[in-house]
Design a protein around this motif. Structure first.
Motif, mmCIF file in Angstrom:
data_model
loop_
_atom_site.group_PDB
_atom_site.id
_atom_site.type_symbol
_atom_site.label_atom_id
_atom_site.label_comp_id
_atom_site.label_asym_id
_atom_site.label_seq_id
_atom_site.Cartn_x
_atom_site.Cartn_y
_atom_site.Cartn_z
ATOM 1 N N THR A 108 0.850 -1.182 0.000
ATOM 2 C CA THR A 108 0.000 0.000 0.000
ATOM 3 C C THR A 108 0.890 1.237 0.000
ATOM 4 N N SER B 83 0.885 5.763 -0.441
ATOM 5 C CA SER B 83 0.090 6.989 -0.375
ATOM 6 C C SER B 83 0.416 7.818 -1.606
ATOM 7 N N ASP C 77 -1.427 10.139 -5.261
ATOM 8 C CA ASP C 77 -2.510 10.410 -6.184
ATOM 9 C C ASP C 77 -2.690 9.206 -7.108
ATOM 10 N N GLU C 78 -3.826 8.534 -6.981
ATOM 11 C CA GLU C 78 -4.065 7.301 -7.731
ATOM 12 C C GLU C 78 -3.940 7.513 -9.240
ATOM 13 N N GLU C 79 -4.516 8.595 -9.741
ATOM 14 C CA GLU C 79 -4.464 8.851 -11.181
ATOM 15 C C GLU C 79 -3.028 9.046 -11.668
ATOM 16 N N LEU D 274 -0.241 7.900 -10.211
ATOM 17 C CA LEU D 274 0.487 6.636 -10.122
ATOM 18 C C LEU D 274 0.068 5.680 -11.238
ATOM 19 N N ARG D 275 -1.188 5.695 -11.579
ATOM 20 C CA ARG D 275 -1.672 4.891 -12.709
ATOM 21 C C ARG D 275 -1.008 5.359 -14.006
ATOM 22 N N HIS E 73 6.039 11.949 -5.561
ATOM 23 C CA HIS E 73 5.640 10.924 -4.599
ATOM 24 C C HIS E 73 6.824 10.442 -3.754
ATOM 25 N N LYS F 221 3.040 3.133 2.365
ATOM 26 C CA LYS F 221 2.168 3.887 3.262
ATOM 27 C C LYS F 221 2.490 3.517 4.691
#
Length: 126
Positions: A12, A14, A16-18, A20-21, A103, A125
């Protein structure tokens, strides 16, 4: 192109999901563009020590020369000018490197006769 993956359970992070994708999409797109015909793209996600994880995207293809590896994260740089015909503008890897830095991670490239590997490392995380 054949694809394979190996992912450790329970990782896991921490962030921004977008974004990192987007890093994953850039690295996969790059690997598939520059893979040898019939070559394999490999994706791994492993823990690195207690506090970090590393995403590696590797492909079989022509190695990236050492002098080019030092520059591929610069905007608009191309190790091979003929690659500009593939529809890219030389922005993907610089964008991915910027996201890695945002990140608190790193993005680096390794390349030899066996494969080219992009390694994205970032903190887990807490």
């Amino acid at each position: 192109i054949r694809d394979s993956s190996q992912v450790d359970e329970g990782i896991t992070v921490s962030g921004d999901e977008e974004s990192l994708r987007r890093v994953l999409e850039i690295l996969l797109d790059n690997a598939q563009k520059y893979s040898s015909p019939g070559g394999e793209t490999q994706v791994t996600l492993h823990r690195r020590g207690r506090n970090h994880c590393a995403l590696t995207v590797a492909n079989q293809g022509e190695p990236i020369p050492p002098e080019a590896r030092r520059q591929i994260f610069q905007r608009f740089y191309r190790a091979d000018p003929a690659r500009s015909r593939n529809g890219s503008f030389g922005l993907g890897l610089p964008i991915a490197a910027s996201i890695a830095t945002e990140h608190k991670g790193t993005l680096k490239a390794e390349s030899d006769q066996a494969s080219t590997r992009f390694l994205f490392s970032m903190p887990l995380k807490k």
